[in-house]
Design an enzyme around this catalytic site. Sequence first.
Site, PDB file in Angstrom:
ATOM      1  N   GLN A  98      -2.645   8.265  -0.560  1.00 24.01           N
ATOM      2  CA  GLN A  98      -2.282   6.938  -1.038  1.00 24.01           C
ATOM      3  C   GLN A  98      -2.473   5.950   0.107  1.00 24.01           C
ATOM      4  OE1 GLN A  98       1.846   5.513  -1.610  1.00 24.01           O
ATOM      5  NE2 GLN A  98       1.318   5.317  -3.776  1.00 24.01           N
ATOM      6  N   TYR A 168       4.182  -4.385  -3.015  1.00 23.69           N
ATOM      7  CA  TYR A 168       3.507  -4.214  -1.743  1.00 23.69           C
ATOM      8  C   TYR A 168       2.461  -5.331  -1.660  1.00 23.69           C
ATOM      9  CZ  TYR A 168       5.569   0.368  -0.620  1.00 23.69           C
ATOM     10  OH  TYR A 168       6.438   1.375  -0.283  1.00 23.69           O
ATOM     11  N   ALA A 343       7.050  13.332 -10.225  1.00 20.84           N
ATOM     12  CA  ALA A 343       7.594  13.177  -8.877  1.00 20.84           C
ATOM     13  C   ALA A 343       8.934  13.893  -8.761  1.00 20.84           C
ATOM     14  CB  ALA A 343       7.713  11.704  -8.520  1.00 20.84           C
ATOM     15  N   ARG A 344      10.009  13.274  -9.307  1.00 22.77           N
ATOM     16  CA  ARG A 344      11.345  13.834  -9.114  1.00 22.77           C
ATOM     17  C   ARG A 344      11.484  15.253  -9.652  1.00 22.77           C
ATOM     18  NH1 ARG A 344      14.323   8.865 -11.851  1.00 22.77           N
ATOM     19  NH2 ARG A 344      12.275   8.836 -12.854  1.00 22.77           N
TER      20      ARG A 344
END
Length: 397
Positions: A98, A168, A343-344
């Site tokens: 990433q 971002y 993800a989690r």
Amino acid sequence: MKDVFASAKLGPVTLRNRVIKAATFEGRTPDALVTDDLIEYHRAPAAGGVGMTTVAYCAVTPGGRTDRHQIWMRPQAVPGLKRLIDAVHAEGAAVSAQLGHAGPVANAASNRAPALAPGKLFSPLGMRTTRRPDTAEIRAVVRAHAEAARLAEAAGFDAVELHFGHNYLVSSFFSPLLNRRRDQYGGSLAGRARLAREIAQAVREEVGDRLAVTAKLNMDDGIAGGLRIEESLQIGRWLEDDGALDALELTVGSSLFNPMYYFHGDAPRFEFARVFRPPLRWGLQLGGRAFLREYPYREAYLLDLARQFRHELTMPLILLGGITNKQTMDLAMDEGFEFVAMARALLRQPDLLLHMRRDPATRSLCTHCNKCMPTIFERTNCVLTAAAPATSARCRS
């Protein structure tokens, strides 16, 4: 319907299945370089069956990190990244880096470098005012993304993911709230989307068809005056027409103003406050409910928004958010998504996919308590699982 566990093409790369471990900052690089701890963090889900894991976060400049402990792409980082990639490849999975610039989310005090944003704003993360880059500095950021992609290829990555989300830098340029510029990088939506399109094109020109190039795109900032889905859909159309990307991973939320929007579930306000030092700790204790809002968890909670992109675009899309069981994966395939990102659930159980393949009725043990979120500032882990020794633990600074 596509089989989520069958091999699939992502640009020039063939993945052994359609499940991607999403980018989640690991907190395991105290010297901004790869550690054995980081390698194990990615090797485990690779051994557990994912098609690809995503290393996060690989900043394109030192000032583009959220803090100074994160990896930034430079020649010194390549040997460690090669070791990580070799370990993941040995387990049969692909690896993505990433790439991005944290922009206003960067901690200027920790980085000892100014945080960039479309215009000046006060950032509580570094207790500093962000700096407005001029056109030359913006073009340098574009070049930095291309150079980071070159280094990613040299290290052996199979893909790069460009970070266009969560306010971002690129995402902050999308935002009507944050971007009040009147030059070619502001004003109209076309101006606000220019930076993203230039970065995607520069990266594609650098890596050609040798690497897959994807982007994580905000569908909705979740804040008043921010990017909403109508404008994001148009950005998606432009990115598709430009032809520089192999897929879009669809996300939401703002690390500056509304991070829980892209997590859903419990809001760990106390745990977050405990990680930070005053005065940020005091601010979270007093105003944590405004910053860490609660959104009820449900499976595939971003599907309603992502479905609108699926209706508008023909390019491959990656569904993110609440993917924890085989039934939800099959729903994503049935809805026309090419990949799913997790993800989690994988943080809780790195071998979850192996269990699902043996028994499709397997349910994730993740409770969506989100207490893993504050651990990114020390060493990312599931608090419900006995953690290994914290070989790279640190305090937020």
